[in-house]
Design an enzyme around this catalytic site. Structure first.
Site, short mmCIF file in Angstrom:
data_model
loop_
_atom_site.label_atom_id
_atom_site.label_comp_id
_atom_site.label_asym_id
_atom_site.label_seq_id
_atom_site.Cartn_x
_atom_site.Cartn_y
_atom_site.Cartn_z
N ILE A 8 0.86 -1.17 0.00
CA ILE A 8 0.00 0.00 0.00
C ILE A 8 0.90 1.22 0.00
O ILE A 8 1.76 1.37 0.87
CB ILE A 8 -0.92 -0.01 1.23
N SER A 10 0.81 4.32 0.79
CA SER A 10 0.88 5.26 1.91
C SER A 10 1.49 4.66 3.18
O SER A 10 1.70 5.37 4.16
CB SER A 10 -0.52 5.81 2.22
N CYS A 11 1.77 3.38 3.18
CA CYS A 11 2.30 2.70 4.37
C CYS A 11 3.74 3.14 4.66
O CYS A 11 4.58 3.18 3.76
CB CYS A 11 2.24 1.19 4.14
N SER A 12 4.04 3.46 5.91
CA SER A 12 5.39 3.93 6.27
C SER A 12 6.44 2.84 6.06
O SER A 12 7.58 3.14 5.67
CB SER A 12 5.42 4.43 7.72
#
Length: 125
Positions: A8, A10-12
């Site tokens: 994903i 946007s996942c850090s």
């Protein structure tokens, strides 16, 4: 070299993996399963190779929001949990890195789950 990184955007943790691959000069394709989804055969392949405990993220909010019945059904039958992962891609640990590095590993396939900087260094350096 053919590498696909699944996750994903946007996942850090994904951002760390992208940065590391770029530092190592690794070209990759990105598959965002929030936008593109993921098919059951891919998840089955990952589970067969790595085990469900490695692929399923039970620490995330999506798992915690499942009903007790859903959790029990997932724990009771691998097909149920794979179906849940297809429907709830945020429960898949990130990133999944899959592919082949022809020169370093003599054509051996690579399948990594989760971001471990030392492991990325070892595999891609």
């Amino acid at each position: 070299m053919t590498i696909t990184i699944y996750g994903i955007k946007s996942c850090s943790t994904m951002k760390k993996a992208f940065t590391k691959l770029e530092e190592l000069g690794v070209n990759y394709d990105f598959h965002d399963y929030k936008k593109q989804g993921i098919d059951k055969p891919s998840i089955q392949r990952w589970v067969d190779a790595l085990g469900i405990d490695k692929v399923l993220n039970k620490r995330g909010t999506t798992w915690r929001k499942l009903t007790d019945e859903q959790k029990q059904a997932a724990d009771a039958d691998i097909n149920n949990v794979i179906d849940l992962l297809v429907e709830n891609t945020s429960m898949i640990k990130r990133p999944i890195v899959e592919g082949q590095i022809d020169d370093k590993n003599q054509g051996q396939p690579i399948l990594l789950c989760g971001f471990d900087e030392a492991e990325f260094d070892k595999v891609f350096s």
